[in-house]
Enzyme design. Structure first.
Site, PDB file in Angstrom:
ATOM      1  N   LYS A 171      28.870  36.649  42.254  1.00 26.97           N
ATOM      2  CA  LYS A 171      30.467  36.638  42.915  1.00 26.97           C
ATOM      3  C   LYS A 171      30.112  36.773  44.267  1.00 26.97           C
ATOM      4  CE  LYS A 171      34.171  39.948  42.848  1.00 26.97           C
ATOM      5  NZ  LYS A 171      34.729  41.329  42.772  1.00 26.97           N
TER       6      LYS A 171
ATOM      7  N   SER B 225      39.317  41.369  40.193  1.00 28.99           N
ATOM      8  CA  SER B 225      39.056  40.199  41.152  1.00 28.99           C
ATOM      9  C   SER B 225      37.857  39.583  40.852  1.00 28.99           C
ATOM     10  CB  SER B 225      38.530  41.080  42.391  1.00 28.99           C
ATOM     11  OG  SER B 225      37.441  41.952  42.491  1.00 28.99           O
TER      12      SER B 225
ATOM     13  N   SER C 292      37.694  45.723  38.388  1.00 27.87           N
ATOM     14  CA  SER C 292      37.551  44.277  38.724  1.00 27.87           C
ATOM     15  C   SER C 292      36.377  43.638  38.069  1.00 27.87           C
ATOM     16  CB  SER C 292      37.275  44.176  40.130  1.00 27.87           C
ATOM     17  OG  SER C 292      38.560  44.148  41.139  1.00 27.87           O
TER      18      SER C 292
END
Lengths: 477, 484
Positions: free
Chosen positions: B76, B151, B175
């Site tokens: 990420k 997210s 997330s």
């Protein structure tokens, strides 16, 4: 109208740790800009603070020294505001639950009176960097070497009622943190900074007046000057129908005045909240005990001990314990076998004067305690006179070796052989018949003249006691 | 090769069936061919990936049998990676090349994982649909008109589309679990403090936690094993012993006590999603588990509490982005205030600004007690709910999200509806508990996630419970059409 002055001080003492409070970067003073700032100090994305436990230990020592309440847990909080030399946009400080709670410090005033000043709290925080407004062609340079340097902010109660008291308190705190070895006390380099809050009120009134906060004070002299200026300014203002506004004022040492920096309305809302990156600091009894074990003897204790153990006057004991190096020097000299009273005198007068003249600190004294002790022993055992001792001291200072070798090499040993002294005295008497006559006629002041002559003839080496005794015998005889 | 799990690929690498270089090439080619449809990546690093793969092949040849050795993964873009752009999905950091590696990154690289690049994400991890990214929305591989969740939407979409075997994610309010559910993969949010936060760009420090996003619970165990452990650089990381997550995967579930919070099956839950979750729970019954209804009475406080705590912390965490030392800096600032206003105005997107505003307000003088302090109290109530529940049950189960993936743009104009998408995941962050989402029977061709919440540091239990389900089901093997 009679006005009463009310003063409270906030002292920022830079802690003498090796590294910063939340990173491993060095805190040494004077490095090239931005060479002592790691990614944590620079507030890079993703970095986290890790508490330097040594800073906590130092704060605990301070707390113990002022008999403060020390809670079981202490919390770091973020103080949020934007400034280019504040890399994270917040300063890690403490708000609720500071490491050191309520305490007190006794100050000594000139007239021998003592007064207890309350300490509200002392908390740990990180310093910001420096903004450099010159040399950047209208731009501002940022040096983050200082960012993250550990500070102990010591906040007093508004307990001081005169500028003298404020100065005495500031000096006492300075003495204490240096004694504790938690701050180098260097005001020039900003290791010890004082902010002062001053207000006035009509004598007898209980309610406090509106205060102003004075910043940028970097010596004790400037502290007194800034407070003097501000006190007069406030009295003038109020007596001319004005009102004091709560604000922060900057002291300008060049102009010897204070100037408004920002008012209460312009003050930041710092939005303090507990820093979620740091765990609460737990102070268990063992840790506090360890700090207690590690405490040096404090100035007041030392002074009391000097008075009783060495039979010194309160004044001498106070002066000698003013700084830890001086007190240590004194004790090391006594340890070397010298008489404490004599040592006290020599350390404060002869050595102190010589160091002062040479612009040296006691730590760098060319004369070591053992050497001074050796010298004073020779005065005590009559090997040399006090006068000759000064000469020997100078020689030691200049690196000619310790007292005994200087006395030997220069042949300064006192003449105590009464036969030898007698012969010289006979000669002096024979050479000065006129003075002898006058003396015998009652002008006894002339004894000094004869002693001087004898000393001159022996190059000061004759024992003054012996000379006096024999001279008197012969002259009166 | 891309249909295999980490465990299977690792076996293939060690058996010499293929090399890590071949494997890496294979995924890089898939990225080249398929990524355009998804927008799941911000940065692809083929050169460094191939170099790492070569090094891994050497290691494997010399007998290194570390389970992640040579396995291609994605990170990420919230994790700082040395020498590589670390954008956090924001224009603010579009030009930011990190000078250091996050602890998670460092540990995964040490374990031999091959990083293919950085995954797209909601800006500063603020979002539940991956639509707040400066780099544009990520699309759900199961239906590219729908969101992947957020997210960690880039990580979830890329793993679901088999652009990498696994990815890292972070979870502040759901997330990892919510996008894992919406994309049909397995995502684990560990106990707060289990994985170091050092080098993970902070959104809400007291809630943020990194975890693995994988095809299976077994893969999650392999990734987690490499990621966890005390880190002296993170004071909030836990100095707790690390168990062997693989060893307990197959443990029996006989007598396992499962609690179903009635609050997680009430109004707002799509009945079809509910049915799917119920049928998964039925599997557990058959495995010998004992299922009972429980109550988490303060569930309703979770979303409002979160939207005070998280913005408050983020308002402070994001102050460092001031245009002075790194990141977005406006052109020709005429003074300091102008520098701040324009750099931050230009660098941050609307959702980030909204949260900074909310957080600043919540911490302001005069409002602090009513918002921040009160939120701390309700946070305690929420933790107490779980503490009481875990006296009766071993794990808690429920849906990960109330619905399947929603359409792109559908909720962007209504932040509150968007926030409610995390209604089942947020409470665990507030309590600091671990949670895992795993795929169960889809609804109308869209994935559904079952969430399992465990007690503090019960990751091994969660992985065991999830793995036993995956031994009985094939949902985690399903692939979106067009990406198989």
């Amino acid at each position: 109208m009679q006005w009463e002055t009310v003063i409270g001080l906030e002292v920022h003492a830079q802690l003498a740790t090796k590294s910063k409070i939340f990173s491993g970067a060095s805190i040494a003073y004077g490095a090239e800009p931005n060479t002592q700032a790691c990614i944590v100090d620079l507030g890079f994305p993703g970095v986290l603070p890790v508490l330097n436990e040594e800073a906590v230990n130092m704060a605990l020592k301070f707390g113990l020294a002022v008999n403060a309440e020390i809670g079981e847990r202490s919390i770091f909080a973020r103080k949020n505001y934007f400034y280019p030399d504040l890399p994270k946009g917040y300063q890690i400080s403490q708000f609720e639950l500071p490491i050191v709670g309520k305490g007190a410090l006794t100050i000594d005033l000139d007239d021998g009176v003592q007064k207890v000043i309350g300490i509200t709290r002392a908390h740990l925080e990180e310093d910001a960097g420096k903004s450099l407004h010159e040399d950047f062609h209208g731009m501002t340079g940022i040096d983050l070497n200082r960012a993250g340097t550990p500070l102990l902010e010591i906040v007093s109660e508004p307990d001081m009622r005169s500028i003298k008291e404020a100065a005495a308190y500031a000096r006492k705190i300075h003495q204490l943190v240096v004694y504790l070895g938690i701050c180098d006390g260097n005001m020039q380099e900003g290791s010890f900074r004082v902010d002062a809050n001053l207000s006035i009120r009509p004598m007898g009134q209980e309610a406090l007046g509106t205060r102003t906060e004075l910043k940028n004070i970097n010596s004790f002299r400037f502290l007194e000057r800034a407070l003097n200026y501000e006190l007069e300014r406030q009295i003038d203002l109020v007596e001319n129908g004005g009102q004091v506004v709560q604000e922060t004022r900057l002291y300008d040492a060049d102009r010897d005045e204070t100037r408004s920096m920002r008012s209460k309305e312009e003050a930041n809302d710092y939005r303090y909240f507990p820093d979620p990156d740091l765990l609460p600091v737990e102070i268990d009894p063992e840790r506090l005990d360890a700090a207690r074990q590690d405490m040096p003897e404090l100035p007041d204790q030392k002074r009391a001990r000097f008075e009783s153990d060495y039979n010194l006057s309160a004044d001498d004991a106070g002066k000698l314990t003013q700084s830890r190096p001086q007190a240590d020097y004194f004790e090391a000299t006594v340890e070397a076998g010298a008489d404490p009273k004599m040592v006290a005198n020599w350390v404060m007068v002869e050595l102190g004067g010589a160091l002062n003249k040479a612009g040296l600190e006691l730590n760098n004294s060319p004369v070591l305690p053992t050497q001074l002790g050796g010298l004073l022993k020779r005065i005590a055992d009559n090997t040399i006179s006090g006068k000759i001792a000064k000469q020997v001291f100078e020689a030691i200072w200049n690196g000619e070796g310790d007292a005994d070798s200087v006395i030997e090499a220069r042949g300064l040993k006192q003449i105590t052989d009464s036969g030898a002294i007698e012969a010289i005295i006979d000669e002096v008497i024979a050479n000065n018949p006129k003075q002898v006559e006058q003396f015998r006629a009652g002008k006894e002041k002339l004894l000094g003249f004869f002693v001087g002559q004898v000393m001159k003839a022996t190059q000061g080496k004759a024992s003054p006691g012996e000379v006096n005794k024999i001279l008197l015998g012969k002259l009166k005889g | 090769m891309h249909k295999k799990t980490i465990a299977e690929l690792g076996a293939g690498l060690r058996a010499g069936e293929f090399s890590s270089v071949e494997l890496t090439h294979h995924f890089l080619q898939r990225i080249e061919r398929l990524e355009g449809n998804l927008n799941s990546l911000v940065t692809v690093t083929p050169e460094s990936a191939l170099m790492a793969a070569e090094a891994a092949d050497q290691q494997i040849k010399s007998g290194n049998a570390d389970p992640l050795m040579g396995i291609p993964i994605l990170q990420k873009d919230i994790f700082c990676t040395r020498g590589v752009k670390t954008s956090c999905g924001s224009r603010m950091l579009d030009n930011f090349i990190s000078p250091y590696d996050a602890t998670v990154t460092e540990r995964l690289m040490q374990a031999g994982a091959v990083s293919l690049g950085k995954a797209n994400m909601d800006e500063f991890a603020m979002g539940s649909s991956n639509e707040t990214s400066y780099y544009g929305p990520v699309k759900n591989p199961w239906d590219t008109a729908r969101v992947p969740g957020g997210s960690s939407g880039g990580s979830a979409a890329a793993v679901a589309a088999r652009l990498a075997v696994a990815a890292t994610g972070t979870d502040t309010g759901g997330s990892i679990r919510q996008p894992a559910a919406l994309c049909g993969i397995t995502g684990l949010k560990p106990t707060y403090g289990r994985v170091s936060r050092f080098g993970m760009i902070a959104f809400a420090s007291s809630l943020d936690q990194a975890g693995p996003m994988t095809h299976s619970a077994e893969d999650a165990a392999l990734m987690l094993q490499a990621m966890v452990g005390f880190d002296p650089k993170d004071s909030t990381s836990a100095d707790e012993p690390v168990p062997d997550y693989i060893a307990s995967l197959d443990d029996s579930l006989q007598g396992l006590r499962i609690g179903l919070p009635k609050e997680y099956f009430g109004e707002g839950l799509d009945p079809a999603v509910s049915d799917s979750v119920e049928s998964a729970i039925e599997v557990y019954r058959q495995l010998g588990a004992e299922v009972m209804e429980i109550s988490l009475p303060n569930t309703g406080l979770a979303v409002p509490t979160y939207y005070v705590v998280a913005p408050a912390e983020c308002s402070s965490n994001l102050s460092r982005f001031d245009g002075v030392r790194f990141g977005c800096r406006c052109e020709n600032p005429h003074d300091l205030e102008d520098l701040y206003k324009r750099s931050r105005g230009e660098g941050f997107g609307p959702e980030v600004k909204r949260r900074i505003m909310i957080g600043t307000y919540a911490l302001s003088a005069g409002y602090y007690d009513a918002y921040y302090l009160k939120a701390q109290k309700t946070r305690h109530l929420i933790s107490d709910d779980f503490r009481n529940a875990f006296e009766k049950v071993d794990v808690i189960m429920g849906p990960t999200t109330p619905t399947t993936a929603f359409g792109l743009g559908e909720k962007m104009d209504d932040p509150v509806t968007m926030y409610l998408n995390d209604i089942y995941t947020i409470a665990t962050n507030l309590a600091g508990l671990p949670g895992i989402s795993l795929p169960v029977a889809p609804v109308n061709g869209l994935p559904v996630g079952l969430q399992i919440i465990g007690n503090y540091f019960a990751e091994a239990k969660l992985l065991n419970v999830a793995h036993r389900f995956q031994r009985e089901s094939e949902w985690h093997r399903q692939m979106p059409i067009g990406f198989d």
